[in-house]
Motif scaffolding. Structure first.
Motif, PDB file in Angstrom:
ATOM      1  N   LYS A  59     -11.674   2.827  -9.696  1.00  0.00           N
ATOM      2  CA  LYS A  59     -11.233   3.105  -8.325  1.00  0.00           C
ATOM      3  C   LYS A  59      -9.713   2.994  -8.299  1.00  0.00           C
ATOM      4  N   ARG A  60      -9.060   4.094  -7.886  1.00  0.00           N
ATOM      5  CA  ARG A  60      -7.604   4.125  -7.827  1.00  0.00           C
ATOM      6  C   ARG A  60      -7.145   4.277  -6.374  1.00  0.00           C
ATOM      7  N   CYS A  61      -5.834   4.152  -6.208  1.00  0.00           N
ATOM      8  CA  CYS A  61      -5.223   4.299  -4.882  1.00  0.00           C
ATOM      9  C   CYS A  61      -5.518   5.669  -4.296  1.00  0.00           C
ATOM     10  N   LEU A  62      -5.588   5.706  -2.990  1.00  0.00           N
ATOM     11  CA  LEU A  62      -5.878   6.927  -2.260  1.00  0.00           C
ATOM     12  C   LEU A  62      -4.907   8.052  -2.614  1.00  0.00           C
TER      13      LEU A  62
ATOM     14  N   GLY B 121      -9.245   3.784   2.781  1.00  0.00           N
ATOM     15  CA  GLY B 121      -9.194   4.934   3.677  1.00  0.00           C
ATOM     16  C   GLY B 121      -7.904   5.079   4.467  1.00  0.00           C
ATOM     17  N   GLU B 122      -7.018   4.087   4.413  1.00  0.00           N
ATOM     18  CA  GLU B 122      -5.752   4.154   5.138  1.00  0.00           C
ATOM     19  C   GLU B 122      -4.627   4.563   4.193  1.00  0.00           C
ATOM     20  N   LYS B 123      -3.520   4.980   4.776  1.00  0.00           N
ATOM     21  CA  LYS B 123      -2.334   5.331   3.998  1.00  0.00           C
ATOM     22  C   LYS B 123      -1.332   4.189   4.060  1.00  0.00           C
ATOM     23  N   LEU B 124      -0.483   4.119   3.046  1.00  0.00           N
ATOM     24  CA  LEU B 124       0.592   3.145   3.041  1.00  0.00           C
ATOM     25  C   LEU B 124       1.579   3.441   4.170  1.00  0.00           C
ATOM     26  N   ALA B 125       2.138   2.401   4.715  1.00  0.00           N
ATOM     27  CA  ALA B 125       3.215   2.575   5.691  1.00  0.00           C
ATOM     28  C   ALA B 125       4.432   3.125   4.947  1.00  0.00           C
ATOM     29  N   PRO B 126       5.132   4.106   5.526  1.00  0.00           N
ATOM     30  CA  PRO B 126       6.272   4.697   4.816  1.00  0.00           C
ATOM     31  C   PRO B 126       7.479   3.767   4.703  1.00  0.00           C
ATOM     32  N   THR B 127       7.578   2.799   5.611  1.00  0.00           N
ATOM     33  CA  THR B 127       8.663   1.817   5.552  1.00  0.00           C
ATOM     34  C   THR B 127       8.113   0.450   5.926  1.00  0.00           C
ATOM     35  N   THR B 128       8.897  -0.562   5.637  1.00  0.00           N
ATOM     36  CA  THR B 128       8.586  -1.937   6.018  1.00  0.00           C
ATOM     37  C   THR B 128       9.873  -2.573   6.532  1.00  0.00           C
ATOM     38  N   PRO B 129       9.792  -3.710   7.184  1.00  0.00           N
ATOM     39  CA  PRO B 129      11.030  -4.388   7.596  1.00  0.00           C
ATOM     40  C   PRO B 129      11.973  -4.647   6.410  1.00  0.00           C
ATOM     41  N   LEU B 130      11.412  -4.999   5.253  1.00  0.00           N
ATOM     42  CA  LEU B 130      12.263  -5.259   4.087  1.00  0.00           C
ATOM     43  C   LEU B 130      12.949  -3.976   3.614  1.00  0.00           C
TER      44      LEU B 130
ATOM     45  N   GLN C 186       8.091  -0.537  -4.188  1.00  0.00           N
ATOM     46  CA  GLN C 186       6.758  -0.454  -4.785  1.00  0.00           C
ATOM     47  C   GLN C 186       6.861  -0.152  -6.274  1.00  0.00           C
ATOM     48  N   ALA C 187       7.801   0.702  -6.655  1.00  0.00           N
ATOM     49  CA  ALA C 187       7.957   1.064  -8.069  1.00  0.00           C
ATOM     50  C   ALA C 187       8.329  -0.140  -8.924  1.00  0.00           C
ATOM     51  N   ILE C 188       9.165  -1.049  -8.385  1.00  0.00           N
ATOM     52  CA  ILE C 188       9.594  -2.200  -9.180  1.00  0.00           C
ATOM     53  C   ILE C 188       8.750  -3.447  -8.931  1.00  0.00           C
ATOM     54  N   GLY C 189       7.684  -3.303  -8.174  1.00  0.00           N
ATOM     55  CA  GLY C 189       6.709  -4.373  -8.033  1.00  0.00           C
ATOM     56  C   GLY C 189       7.030  -5.449  -7.018  1.00  0.00           C
ATOM     57  N   ILE C 190       8.124  -5.317  -6.279  1.00  0.00           N
ATOM     58  CA  ILE C 190       8.389  -6.274  -5.209  1.00  0.00           C
ATOM     59  C   ILE C 190       7.324  -6.102  -4.139  1.00  0.00           C
ATOM     60  N   HIS C 191       7.010  -4.871  -3.841  1.00  0.00           N
ATOM     61  CA  HIS C 191       5.886  -4.563  -2.961  1.00  0.00           C
ATOM     62  C   HIS C 191       4.735  -4.055  -3.803  1.00  0.00           C
ATOM     63  N   ASN C 192       3.610  -4.715  -3.690  1.00  0.00           N
ATOM     64  CA  ASN C 192       2.397  -4.251  -4.356  1.00  0.00           C
ATOM     65  C   ASN C 192       1.767  -3.209  -3.440  1.00  0.00           C
ATOM     66  N   GLY C 193       1.946  -1.949  -3.812  1.00  0.00           N
ATOM     67  CA  GLY C 193       1.454  -0.865  -2.978  1.00  0.00           C
ATOM     68  C   GLY C 193       0.055  -0.400  -3.299  1.00  0.00           C
ATOM     69  N   HIS C 194      -0.585  -1.011  -4.292  1.00  0.00           N
ATOM     70  CA  HIS C 194      -1.952  -0.595  -4.624  1.00  0.00           C
ATOM     71  C   HIS C 194      -2.883  -0.861  -3.446  1.00  0.00           C
ATOM     72  N   ASN C 195      -3.732   0.123  -3.160  1.00  0.00           N
ATOM     73  CA  ASN C 195      -4.732  -0.056  -2.103  1.00  0.00           C
ATOM     74  C   ASN C 195      -5.528  -1.334  -2.362  1.00  0.00           C
ATOM     75  N   GLN C 196      -6.005  -1.942  -1.298  1.00  0.00           N
ATOM     76  CA  GLN C 196      -6.756  -3.190  -1.421  1.00  0.00           C
ATOM     77  C   GLN C 196      -7.998  -3.042  -2.300  1.00  0.00           C
ATOM     78  N   ASP C 197      -8.589  -1.849  -2.334  1.00  0.00           N
ATOM     79  CA  ASP C 197      -9.799  -1.652  -3.136  1.00  0.00           C
ATOM     80  C   ASP C 197      -9.513  -0.969  -4.473  1.00  0.00           C
ATOM     81  N   CYS C 198      -8.251  -0.844  -4.850  1.00  0.00           N
ATOM     82  CA  CYS C 198      -7.879  -0.234  -6.126  1.00  0.00           C
ATOM     83  C   CYS C 198      -8.115  -1.241  -7.251  1.00  0.00           C
TER      84      CYS C 198
END
Length: 189
Positions: A3-6, A136-145, A171-183
């Motif tokens: 199971k991978r990210c959406l 089933g949801e998409k990542l938010a395009p931005t965050t406060p950080l 997300q690319a450098i791993g500060i934000h873990n962008g993998h879907n919760q079910d990935c």
């Protein structure tokens, strides 16, 4: 079947996209050269499909001195012209000039004992943050950080570092873990 990210499943899952997702996406990066490479690749991706950038990554590495900040910081208008003539890379003057400008800013930081990687991790208070979407949801395009870092980088003279580019970069450098919760890769560091 794993199971991978959406975003991977919704794209035509090419080998290059699957390798990126499985082996690099949201993995913790501490290397300054690789940090700069990801920032550069993310700004090249703006407005394009991520597969396009990944397919041109090797050519971009060669064209941009393997993302050696000190070398790129010395690039001149002749280098910009050379890059604009290279059919193997993304030939967008604004993006090419942004990579060079950002290298100059980072080189200046290095002279002051600072690093882009260290700055980003400091802004995240040294903690990896889970931003992965629910099934089933998409990542938010931005965050406060990403909004904060974007503002600060722009104020420092960086270019092409809007909050969406910075969120993808985090997300690319791993500060934000962008993998879907079910990935299946969600908990891989």
């Amino acid at each position: 079947m794993p199971k991978r990210c959406l975003w991977v499943e919704s794209e035509k899952a090419t080998d290059i996209l699957l390798r990126y997702h499985d082996d690099e996406y949201s993995r913790i990066v501490r290397d300054e050269r690789l940090t700069f490479e990801w920032l550069s690749l993310e700004l090249f991706q703006s407005g394009l499909n991520w597969r396009v950038v990944l397919s041109k990554r090797a050519a971009l590495q060669r064209a941009f001195a393997y993302f050696n900040v000190d070398q790129i910081a010395t690039f001149t208008e002749d280098d910009v012209k050379r890059l604009l003539e290279d059919p193997n890379i993304i030939r967008n003057r604004s993006k090419i000039e942004a990579v060079i400008q950002n290298a100059k800013e980072i080189a200046d930081w290095h002279e002051r004992g600072l690093t882009l990687n260290g700055y980003c991790w400091d802004e995240a208070e040294g903690e990896r943050q889970d931003v992965g979407a629910q099934p089933g949801e998409k990542l938010a395009p931005t965050t406060p950080l990403s909004q904060k870092i974007s503002r600060e980088l722009k104020a420092s003279g960086f270019s092409f570092t809007g909050p969406v580019v910075i969120e993808s970069f985090l997300q690319a450098i791993g500060i934000h873990n962008g993998h879907n919760q079910d990935c299946d890769w969600h908990d891989v560091l």
